[in-house]
Design a protein around this motif. Structure first.
Motif, mmCIF file in Angstrom:
data_model
loop_
_atom_site.group_PDB
_atom_site.id
_atom_site.type_symbol
_atom_site.label_atom_id
_atom_site.label_comp_id
_atom_site.label_asym_id
_atom_site.label_seq_id
_atom_site.Cartn_x
_atom_site.Cartn_y
_atom_site.Cartn_z
ATOM 1 N N GLY A 1 0.787 -1.231 0.000
ATOM 2 C CA GLY A 1 0.000 0.000 0.000
ATOM 3 C C GLY A 1 0.815 1.274 0.000
ATOM 4 N N PRO A 2 0.125 2.403 0.064
ATOM 5 C CA PRO A 2 0.806 3.700 0.051
ATOM 6 C C PRO A 2 1.704 3.919 1.271
ATOM 7 N N VAL A 3 1.448 3.192 2.335
ATOM 8 C CA VAL A 3 2.288 3.327 3.529
ATOM 9 C C VAL A 3 3.648 2.682 3.291
ATOM 10 N N GLN A 4 3.683 1.674 2.406
ATOM 11 C CA GLN A 4 4.928 0.943 2.182
ATOM 12 C C GLN A 4 5.651 1.352 0.893
ATOM 13 N N ALA A 5 5.115 2.320 0.173
ATOM 14 C CA ALA A 5 5.703 2.693 -1.125
ATOM 15 C C ALA A 5 7.207 2.944 -0.983
ATOM 16 N N ALA A 6 7.975 2.415 -1.952
ATOM 17 C CA ALA A 6 9.435 2.395 -1.804
ATOM 18 C C ALA A 6 10.126 3.654 -2.317
ATOM 19 N N CYS A 7 9.354 4.626 -2.805
ATOM 20 C CA CYS A 7 9.995 5.818 -3.360
ATOM 21 C C CYS A 7 10.343 6.817 -2.249
ATOM 22 N N ILE B 1 -5.396 8.232 -7.603
ATOM 23 C CA ILE B 1 -5.094 7.369 -6.453
ATOM 24 C C ILE B 1 -6.435 7.008 -5.818
ATOM 25 N N GLN B 2 -6.688 5.736 -5.626
ATOM 26 C CA GLN B 2 -7.947 5.312 -5.016
ATOM 27 C C GLN B 2 -7.947 5.695 -3.537
ATOM 28 N N GLU B 3 -8.937 6.476 -3.152
ATOM 29 C CA GLU B 3 -8.957 6.909 -1.750
ATOM 30 C C GLU B 3 -9.062 5.738 -0.787
ATOM 31 N N ALA B 4 -9.742 4.686 -1.225
ATOM 32 C CA ALA B 4 -9.893 3.518 -0.346
ATOM 33 C C ALA B 4 -8.538 2.916 0.017
ATOM 34 N N ASP B 5 -7.581 3.047 -0.921
ATOM 35 C CA ASP B 5 -6.255 2.487 -0.667
ATOM 36 C C ASP B 5 -5.509 3.233 0.432
ATOM 37 N N LEU B 6 -5.965 4.447 0.716
ATOM 38 C CA LEU B 6 -5.237 5.277 1.691
ATOM 39 C C LEU B 6 -5.638 4.978 3.134
ATOM 40 N N VAL B 7 -6.683 4.157 3.295
ATOM 41 C CA VAL B 7 -7.118 3.823 4.654
ATOM 42 C C VAL B 7 -6.010 3.053 5.376
ATOM 43 N N LYS B 8 -5.681 3.517 6.578
ATOM 44 C CA LYS B 8 -4.572 2.897 7.307
ATOM 45 C C LYS B 8 -5.068 1.940 8.387
ATOM 46 N N ALA C 1 -4.245 12.642 -3.615
ATOM 47 C CA ALA C 1 -5.531 11.969 -3.833
ATOM 48 C C ALA C 1 -6.691 12.904 -3.548
ATOM 49 N N MET C 2 -6.508 13.768 -2.544
ATOM 50 C CA MET C 2 -7.600 14.659 -2.130
ATOM 51 C C MET C 2 -7.725 15.870 -3.056
ATOM 52 N N SER C 3 -6.594 16.347 -3.525
ATOM 53 C CA SER C 3 -6.651 17.565 -4.347
ATOM 54 C C SER C 3 -6.801 17.194 -5.810
ATOM 55 N N GLY C 4 -7.025 18.172 -6.630
ATOM 56 C CA GLY C 4 -7.105 17.934 -8.065
ATOM 57 C C GLY C 4 -8.462 17.412 -8.476
ATOM 58 N N PRO C 5 -8.804 17.616 -9.744
ATOM 59 C CA PRO C 5 -10.110 17.176 -10.251
ATOM 60 C C PRO C 5 -10.200 15.655 -10.288
ATOM 61 N N SER C 6 -11.401 15.138 -10.139
ATOM 62 C CA SER C 6 -11.539 13.689 -10.092
ATOM 63 C C SER C 6 -11.598 13.072 -11.489
ATOM 64 N N HIS C 7 -11.855 13.903 -12.482
ATOM 65 C CA HIS C 7 -11.864 13.367 -13.849
ATOM 66 C C HIS C 7 -10.856 14.108 -14.710
ATOM 67 N N CYS C 8 -10.327 13.407 -15.675
ATOM 68 C CA CYS C 8 -9.386 14.095 -16.539
ATOM 69 C C CYS C 8 -10.073 14.428 -17.859
ATOM 70 N N TYR C 9 -9.523 15.424 -18.529
ATOM 71 C CA TYR C 9 -10.120 15.791 -19.810
ATOM 72 C C TYR C 9 -9.550 14.912 -20.924
ATOM 73 N N THR C 10 -10.204 14.916 -22.054
ATOM 74 C CA THR C 10 -9.808 14.047 -23.156
ATOM 75 C C THR C 10 -8.370 14.358 -23.589
ATOM 76 N N GLY C 11 -7.611 13.311 -23.712
ATOM 77 C CA GLY C 11 -6.254 13.498 -24.205
ATOM 78 C C GLY C 11 -5.256 13.846 -23.119
ATOM 79 N N GLN C 12 -5.733 14.158 -21.901
ATOM 80 C CA GLN C 12 -4.811 14.502 -20.827
ATOM 81 C C GLN C 12 -3.987 13.275 -20.430
ATOM 82 N N PHE D 1 -1.659 5.486 -9.602
ATOM 83 C CA PHE D 1 -0.959 4.692 -8.585
ATOM 84 C C PHE D 1 -1.864 3.522 -8.231
ATOM 85 N N VAL D 2 -1.389 2.329 -8.484
ATOM 86 C CA VAL D 2 -2.204 1.151 -8.206
ATOM 87 C C VAL D 2 -1.535 0.364 -7.077
#
Lengths: 486, 181
Positions: A217-223, A241-248, A273-284, A289-290
Motif C-alpha cells: 500500500g501507500p504506507v509501504q511505497a518504496a519511493c 489514487i484510489q482513496e480507499a487504498d489510503l485507509v490505514k 488523492a484529495m486535491s485535483g479534479p476527479s476526472h481528466c479531460y480528453t487526451g490529458q 498509482f495502483v
C-alpha cells in the motif's frame, strides 16, 4: 639473508616509504560512486598507495552517467569531485577494460596488492511468472540505460507508438523516474542531457496513461519524497489514487510512526488523492498509482503473436510476517487484468558474478564482512586475501549515491586493518601494478581509455550539446566513443 | 581546487541575491523554480571577480560569527564565518571534512550537520520541503539535523555548534537502515 633483511625493512617502513620505492598497488573495478569514493578514501588514508580505477566502459561515473535521470542535473554535480580524484597524480582511470574478458580477477590479484570490486549490478531481478519473455516486456534498467545513452542500449528500443498505456511494475524511485520520463512533456526534456535517440522517440510517443503498480500500500511505497513530489508536479498530469487504498490499519500507523520517509511519502500521496479534479479531460496524460496488486502472469495477445497484451494481477492484503514486524503482501485469490502492450519491470537490479569470485546467488551479492570477500556465504569466515567489495556488489542494489560514502569508508577501514595484519607481508613485496596491467592489456590488444581520453569524449559531448541547447549530447555507440577518445 | 571554490562562492552569491528579492522564507520556491537557471549562472560565474568579493574585501571580525564544528571523533574546531556564508562553504574554506557532493544545490544529503543546541536550532528558519526531502535520506538523522548548505551565517548564530554525524557506526554489512525519526 640480504633479501630477508630488505623485506623486513620494507615491512616496517611501509608507512613512511616513498611511492617510488614500493607503492601499495590498489585496483578498483568499477568507476561509479562506490568505485570513486573507495579510490578517494584510499588515496587519502594511504599516502603510499597508487590507485587504478578500471571500467568496462570508455566513460567513467557509472550510474551517475547512465542511471541518474537526465532531468536531475544537480545530482550529477558529484562528478566534479570524482574527476578531481581521477586527476590525482596517484590515481588513474583506465576505461574500456572489462573484468572477465580483458583481464581476469586472478590476474588482477597477481598484479595488485589490493583489489576492490565495485562494479555494481548490471542485470535485473526476474519475477519468475508465466509470460515474462513476451515481447513488449522490458526491465526498467534497459529503459533507463536507453534514455541515458548507455552504449549497450543504443539499439534497444521500446515501442512507444503502438499503444497508449504503459504498466510499470514497482513503485521505487527508478519506477518513478521511468514514469516521469514517459509522462513529462518532451519539450522539457529537450534541454537535458537525455540521449537524442530517446528524445526523438519520446517526442513521437503515444503513451498517455501510466500505471505504477505496487504489491503493498501507500504506507509501504518504496519511493522517496523528492521523486514523488516531482512526478506529482508534472504539468497537466491527471493523478489517480484510489482513496480507499489510503485507509490505514493500526499496523500501518505503527509503521509510519517509525519511518520518516514513508510518513512523508504517504502524506504526499494522500494530499494528491484529495486535491485535483476527479476526472481528466480528453487526451490529458494520466498517472495511476495502483496499490495492493501482485503480478501473476503476463497475457499474450489474442493472435498469439508473442507480444504482451496485458498483465494479470492478484489483489493482495497485508499480513504481518512472523518475526520481522514487517507487513507483507499476500494474495486474496481475486484477479484483475490490466491491458497494456508495454510493461516495464522496476523490481530491482541484480549483480553478476565473475570467474574466481564467490557469489551468493540468493542475496545477489558477494559474501563479505565489512567489505572483506569471504570464500563462501556459509558460516566459514575465511577471507580471500586482498579482495574486497564496495557498493551494490557488497550490499545489494539499494540506497543513494551518498550511501556509497559510508560503504567505502567501511571497506577502507577493513583494508587498512588488514594492511597491518594479514596483508602486511604480501604488501611488502613489490607488484607490477598499473605498469603490469597496461602491459598485459597491450599484449591483448585492448585499447585502454585513460582519463584524458575520456575528457576528449566529454568535450565533444558538450560541444555537440551546445549546438542543441543541451548541457551535453551523449555519444551513444561504442564506435563513436572509441573514435573520439582514441 | 581554485575553480571549485569560486564556483561555490558564485552559486552562493546568486542564491543570496535571489533570496534578497523575496522576503519569503528561504528556498521554499526560489530554490525549486530557479534551480536550473542557477546552475547555468553558476558556471558562468566561474571566473567572475564579483564572486570573490563576498569573501575577501577585508571583512572585519564583527561581520563574522564564531562557529564550532565537532567531528566524528569529538574533536572541536572553531572557525569564523562571514555573515551570509553557508556552513558548507565555511567548512570547506577551513578544511573541515564535510562532504558536499552536489555543491549546495539541494540534491544530496552529504553536508548533513547536527545543530548541538536546540536554542540555536530554533533560531534557524524551518527547513523547506526540498531540504526535508534530502534530510529524509541523511545518515544518523536527529531532531536538530540540517543541511550545512542551507544554514547561512547570521549574527544571531554567533556561537553555533555543529556536529558531524558519526554515520559509520550505524553502517551494517547488509545495508543501512535509516534511523527512525
Amino acid at each position: 639473508m640480504a633479501i630477508s633483511r630488505a623485506r623486513a625493512k620494507q615491512l616496517f617502513s611501509r608507512s613512511i616509504s616513498s611511492v617510488a620505492s614500493n607503492p601499495l598497488h590498489v585496483c578498483v573495478v568499477g568507476s561509479g560512486p562506490a568505485g570513486f569514493y573507495t579510490a578517494e578514501k584510499m588515496l587519502k588514508k594511504h599516502q603510499g598507495a597508487e590507485v587504478d580505477i578500471v571500467d568496462r566502459l570508455p566513460t567513467p561515473y557509472g550510474l551517475v552517467r547512465s542511471g541518474v535521470a537526465p532531468d536531475h542535473p544537480e545530482t550529477k554535480i558529484v562528478t566534479n569531485q570524482f574527476s578531481r580524484v581521477a586527476q590525482n597524480e596517484r590515481c588513474s582511470f583506465i576505461g574500456n577494460v572489462s573484468l572477465g574478458s580483458s583481464v581476469s580477477l586472478t590476474e588482477l590479484r597477481e598484479m595488485y596488492h589490493v583489489v576492490v570490486l565495485a562494479y555494481g549490478a548490471e542485470s535485473d531481478r526476474a519475477l519468475g511468472i508465466p509470460g515474462e519473455d513476451l515481447a513488449g516486456i522490458h526491465s526498467a534498467r534497459e529503459f533507463v540505460w536507453w534514455y541515458n545513452g548507455h552504449p549497450d542500449c543504443r539499439y534497444w528500443s521500446p515501442d512507444l507508438k503502438s499503444t497508449d498505456t504503459a504498466v510499470i511494475l514497482g513503485q521505487g524511485n527508478v519506477a518513478l523516474d521511468v514514469a516521469r520520463i514517459l509522462l513529462r512533456p518532451a519539450a522539457e526534456l529537450a534541454t537535458t542531457d537525455i540521449a537524442s535517440h530517446a528524445l526523438a522517440a519520446l517526442e513521437e510517443s503515444s503513451i498517455r496513461k501510466v500505471y505504477l503498480v505496487g504489491r503493498r500500500g501507500p504506507v509501504q511505497a518504496a519511493c522517496t519524497a523528492k521523486e514523488l513530489r516531482e512526478v506529482l508536479g508534472i504539468k497537466d498530469l491527471h493523478i489517480n489514487i484510489q482513496e480507499a487504498d489510503l485507509v490505514k490499519t493500526p499496523a500501518d500507523e505503527e509503521e509510519l510512526k517509525n519511518n520518516r520517509i514513508h510518513r512523508r511519502v504517504y502524506e504526499l500521496l494522500s494530499k494528491a488523492a484529495m486535491s485535483g479534479p476527479s476526472h481528466c479531460y480528453t487526451g490529458q496524460r494520466e498517472l495511476h498509482f495502483v496499490f495492493f496488486r501482485n503480478p501473476d502472469r503476463f497475457l499474450d495477445s489474442d493472435d498469439r503473436s508473442g507480444h504482451v497484451a496485458g498483465v494479470r494481477f492478484e489483489k493482495t492484503i497485508l499480513k504481518e510476517s512472523a518475526g520481522s514486524g514487517k507487513q507483507v503482501a499476500v494474495g486474496t485469490g481475486q484477479f484483475e487484468d490490466f491491458e497494456s502492450r508495454l510493461v516495464l519491470k522496476s523490481i530491482g537490479y541484480k549483480s553478476v558474478p565473475v570467474d574466481g569470485l564467490p557469489f551468493d546467488a540468493n542475496k545477489g551479492i558477494v559474501p563479505n564482512i565489512g567489505g572483506r570477500v569471504l570464500i563462501n556465504s556459509s558460516g566459514d569466515h575465511s577471507q580471500i586475501e586482498g579482495v574486497y567489495v564496495c557498493g551494490w556488489l557488497k550490499r545489494g542494489p539499494t540506497g543513494i549515491i551518498a550511501t556509497n560514502l559510508y560503504c567505502a569508508e567501511e571497506t577502507i577501514a577493513s583494508i587498512s586493518e588488514d594492511l597491518e595484519t594479514v596483508l602486511a607481508y604480501a604488501t611488502s613485496l613489490p607488484k607490477p601494478g598499473r605498469e603490469g596491467l597496461l602491459r598485459l592489456l597491450e599484449s591483448r590488444n585492448v585499447k585502454v581509455i585513460p582519463f584524458n581520453a575520456w575528457e576528449k569524449i566529454d568535450i565533444e559531448e558538450k560541444r555537440l550539446g551546445s549546438l542543441k541547447n543541451k548541457p551535453r549530447d551523449k555519444l551513444t555507440t561504442w564506435g563513436e566513443l572509441l573514435k573520439v577518445a582514441l | 581546487m581554485y575553480i571549485t571554490k569560486f564556483s561555490r562562492l558564485g552559486a552562493h552569491v546568486i542564491k543570496g541575491l535571489t533570496r534578497g528579492e523575496t522576503p519569503t522564507p528561504r528556498v521554499q520556491y526560489t530554490q525549486f523554480l530557479y534551480s536550473r537557471p542557477l546552475q547555468d549562472l553558476k558556471h558562468r560565474f566561474f571566473s567572475s571577480t564579483a564572486a570573490g568579493n563576498a569573501q575577501e574585501g577585508g571583512d572585519e571580525d564583527k561581520e563574522k560569527i564564531s562557529v564550532t564544528f565537532v567531528d566524528k571523533d569529538g574533536e572541536e574546531k572553531q572557525i569564523k564565518v562571514p555573515i551570509g556564508m553557508s556552513m558548507l562553504e565555511a567548512a570547506h574554506e577551513n578544511d573541515i571534512e564535510l562532504e558536499g557532493a552536489c555543491e549546495g544545490s539541494l540534491a544530496c544529503s552529504t553536508c548533513h550537520v547536527i545543530v548541538m543546541d536546540m536554542e540555536y536550532y530554533n533560531k534557524l528558519e524551518d527547513p523547506a520541503d526540498e531540504e526535508n526531502d534530502m534530510l529524509d535520506l541523511a545518515f544518523g538523522l536527529t531532531e536538530t539535523s540540517r543541511l550545512g548548505c542551507q544554514v547561512i551565517a547570521k549574527p544571531e548564530l554567533d556561537g553555533l555548534r555543529l556536529a558531524l554525524p558519526a554515520a559509520t557506526r550505524n553502517f551494517a554489512v547488509d545495508g543501512y537502515k535509516p534511523k527512525p525519526h
